[in-house]
Motif scaffolding. Structure first.
Motif, PDB file in Angstrom:
ATOM      1  N   VAL A 119      35.366  30.848 -40.571  1.00 21.61           N
ATOM      2  CA  VAL A 119      34.766  30.217 -39.390  1.00 21.61           C
ATOM      3  C   VAL A 119      34.574  31.248 -38.280  1.00 21.61           C
ATOM      4  O   VAL A 119      33.537  31.287 -37.609  1.00 21.61           O
ATOM      5  N   LEU A 120      35.571  32.109 -38.078  1.00 20.83           N
ATOM      6  CA  LEU A 120      35.438  33.157 -37.068  1.00 20.83           C
ATOM      7  C   LEU A 120      34.330  34.139 -37.425  1.00 20.83           C
ATOM      8  O   LEU A 120      33.611  34.632 -36.546  1.00 20.83           O
ATOM      9  N   ALA A 121      34.173  34.422 -38.726  1.00 18.77           N
ATOM     10  CA  ALA A 121      33.099  35.321 -39.159  1.00 18.77           C
ATOM     11  C   ALA A 121      31.731  34.719 -38.846  1.00 18.77           C
ATOM     12  O   ALA A 121      30.810  35.409 -38.390  1.00 18.77           O
ATOM     13  N   VAL A 122      31.606  33.407 -39.068  1.00 15.58           N
ATOM     14  CA  VAL A 122      30.349  32.726 -38.731  1.00 15.58           C
ATOM     15  C   VAL A 122      30.103  32.787 -37.228  1.00 15.58           C
ATOM     16  O   VAL A 122      28.986  33.035 -36.771  1.00 15.58           O
ATOM     17  N   ALA A 123      31.143  32.588 -36.435  1.00 12.51           N
ATOM     18  CA  ALA A 123      31.014  32.647 -34.973  1.00 12.51           C
ATOM     19  C   ALA A 123      30.553  34.041 -34.523  1.00 12.51           C
ATOM     20  O   ALA A 123      29.748  34.164 -33.595  1.00 12.51           O
TER      21      ALA A 123
END
Length: 412
Positions: A119-123
């Motif tokens: 999720v952080l990578a997508v952000a």
């Protein structure tokens, strides 16, 4: 010039650059769709309709501004929609960061932490792009105040006349262009002057150019705000992330099809948001032209805008002189000859630009409309006068930058 008569008013039709003829009087056929210049998405029927919409919107905006006071800060629907959409997108990006951190820290050393990392990578992928100064300096060189005091003095005078802040960085490169941009978390203001453009302008045109570019720091262009950076790319990044790779079994293909549908929806919304924000950007260009006229005078601003109609011709002669190892003085002389030769065609080129420069993707109104709008306003005297001697002193200060641009143009 065409030998045909306009079917609406019997005026002889005209043509420039092998374009389909139109009537210079009633403008019959001026809005004709040209696939070479009117391409939006690559589908002929859709492109034709999008071109008609762009032509109508551009004409309506010009009529509104020409019939009212000088273009100012806008609270138009385009501006409000862009700001609202940007706020929602930014809130979504912040929510992703919060969710990713929460998943990463929940039951540490558990499988759910991997989901938090994803999720952080997508952000990170969806984060607003604020620009980097080093990306600009890779293609241009910084002009130092200590070696170019006359240039910086001119910029300061224009900034005072227009109420704009000074740029933090001044760059010069080899493009036939000029622009301003604000980059990085520190929001550093950058003014870029293309040597081939700057060198061929007369003194008051130079004042008008600086006035226009500095005007972008105060003209309220919605696409330049820190908040609205999310509107420029977030949904496009979403579409990229959701675009599937082909292959796999039936279940994988179904999942990929669903991803494709959502990616097209995201891309469609990105285009709508882009087209909406560009409406406000075109309004902001008109306001920057107002500030150019305030600084350099209406006459110089109109000459500057008309010169944009023959950019290709000027670029050709400048490159020719650069390959012949001739410097800025020769560029200016050759450009002057080209401008004089094409001057009788400027009126027709103004009209033609309304056909060739109209697009839902255009950040600038057609140059012909910009010159026409400036001409409809009460004539403004120059608030900043640049004597020939001071303009020549600036050229001396920029000699090394001109030579660097000459070498680049000669080998391009």
């Amino acid at each position: 010039m065409s030998d045909d008569l306009c079917p609406e008013c019997a005026t002889p039709t005209i043509s420039e650059r092998s374009a389909e003829p139109w009537c210079p009087s009633c403008e019959w056929n001026l809005d004709r769709f040209d696939p070479e210049h009117g391409r939006h998405l690559g589908w002929a029927r859709v492109d034709r309709r999008l071109y008609r919409a762009a032509y109508w919107l551009t004409a309506r905006q010009f009529a509104e501004l020409a019939g009212g006071p000088a273009a100012g800060a806008s609270k138009s629907a385009a501006r409000l929609v862009t700001i609202a959409a940007s706020a929602l997108l930014l809130a979504g990006e912040v929510a992703l960061v919060v969710l990713g951190v929460w998943l990463l820290l929940k039951d540490f050393f558990s499988p759910v932490n991997i989901l938090g990392v994803l999720v952080l990578a997508v952000a990170v992928v969806l984060r607003p792009r604020l620009g980097r100064l080093r990306d600009l300096t890779a293609e241009a060189t910084e002009v130092d105040r200590g070696t170019a005091p006359a240039l910086f003095g001119l910029i300061e005078r224009v900034a005072a006349a227009t109420g704009a802040p000074m740029p933090d960085v001044v760059l010069m490169g080899a493009e036939q262009n000029a622009y301003t941009v604000t980059v990085g978390l520190r929001r550093r203001r950058v003014l870029y002057l293309g040597a081939p453009l700057w060198a061929v302008l007369d003194p008051q045109e130079r004042v008008a150019l600086v006035g226009h570019e500095l005007g972008h720091f105060v003209n309220g262009d919605v696409r330049r705000g820190l908040l609205t950076q999310s509107a420029r790319s977030t949904l496009g990044q979403v579409a990229y992330l959701l675009t599937p790779d082909r292959g796999g079994d039936l279940v994988a293909q179904i999942v990929e099809f669903v991803g494709w549908v959502f990616s097209r929806l995201a891309l469609g919304f990105q285009l709508l948001l882009l087209w909406t924000s560009l409406r406000d950007s075109q309004r902001a260009e008109y306001l920057a032209d107002e500030l150019a006229a305030k600084a350099g005078g209406s006459a110089a601003t109109i000459r500057l805008l008309d010169s944009f109609l023959i950019t290709d011709a000027v670029d050709t002669v400048v490159r020719r002189e650069a390959r012949a190892k001739q410097g800025a003085e020769a560029w200016r002389a050759a450009a002057g000859v080209a401008r004089t030769r094409l001057e009788p065609q400027v009126a027709a080129m103004r009209q033609l630009s309304r056909r060739t420069d109209v697009s839902l993707f255009a950040s600038h109104p057609p140059a012909g409309l910009r010159a026409a709008l400036t001409a409809t306003r009460p004539e403004q005297p120059a608030a900043v006068v640049l004597p020939e001697t001071d303009s020549a002193r600036i050229d001396e200060e920029l000699a090394a930058h001109y030579e660097r641009a000459r070498r680049e143009l000669a080998t391009a």
